[in-house]
Design an enzyme around this catalytic site. Sequence first.
Site, mmCIF file in Angstrom:
data_model
loop_
_atom_site.group_PDB
_atom_site.id
_atom_site.type_symbol
_atom_site.label_atom_id
_atom_site.label_comp_id
_atom_site.label_asym_id
_atom_site.label_seq_id
_atom_site.Cartn_x
_atom_site.Cartn_y
_atom_site.Cartn_z
ATOM 1 N N GLU A 1 -1.883 -7.160 7.175
ATOM 2 C CA GLU A 1 -0.536 -7.021 7.744
ATOM 3 C C GLU A 1 -0.372 -7.943 8.949
ATOM 4 O OE1 GLU A 1 2.514 -6.827 7.526
ATOM 5 O OE2 GLU A 1 2.925 -4.702 7.282
ATOM 6 N N HIS B 1 0.825 -1.219 0.000
ATOM 7 C CA HIS B 1 0.000 0.000 0.000
ATOM 8 C C HIS B 1 0.858 1.268 0.000
ATOM 9 C CE1 HIS B 1 0.934 0.870 4.215
ATOM 10 N NE2 HIS B 1 0.837 -0.438 4.428
#
Length: 186
Positions: A80, A10
């Site tokens: 994550e 990201h």
Amino acid sequence: MEPRLYLIRHAESEGNARKIMQGSGEYPLSAEGRAQALSASANIRALDPLLVVSSDLARAADTALLVTGRVDYTDSRLRERGAGQWEGLPRSSLEAAHPGALEDDALRPDGFEDARDVVARMRGAATDLLNHSGVVVAITHGAVLRLLEKNLTNTGARFGHLEALVLGPDLVIVGRANVLHPGEKL
């Protein structure tokens, strides 16, 4: 068309900008991150992705929306790595209190998501995404990309924002790609 999977980190989040251990916590994109995503948009759209998937964390989903204008679905396997009690703490204070622990799993506290579990979920997600014919773009996170690459190649360097691990069938690594600056050497 042969399947191709772009697993892309990201854009910069507020937590990245503040050098916070984010883990699976929610942090929005920073102003710089939004600008990065918009700058990479033409490069990612040029891949003509059949499917756009993201982690279920907002910083990944928002990156996907900014770069492609869509998220076909979210997948929590792309999330994550959980950092347990370290989530939300400044990385500098963690390094000062626990020298070397930011790089060495053996020195991390209880509650930190086990690397083997991260690799298993990332391999599963990548295998499923490679079942599509054509290009798939998946927006994910740096630590999980590094662990997956290390599992597949026995090496694993950090990923920059909007840097991709490109995979082909059978989880063969095609290479890395910087979708923010495509001509830049990696």
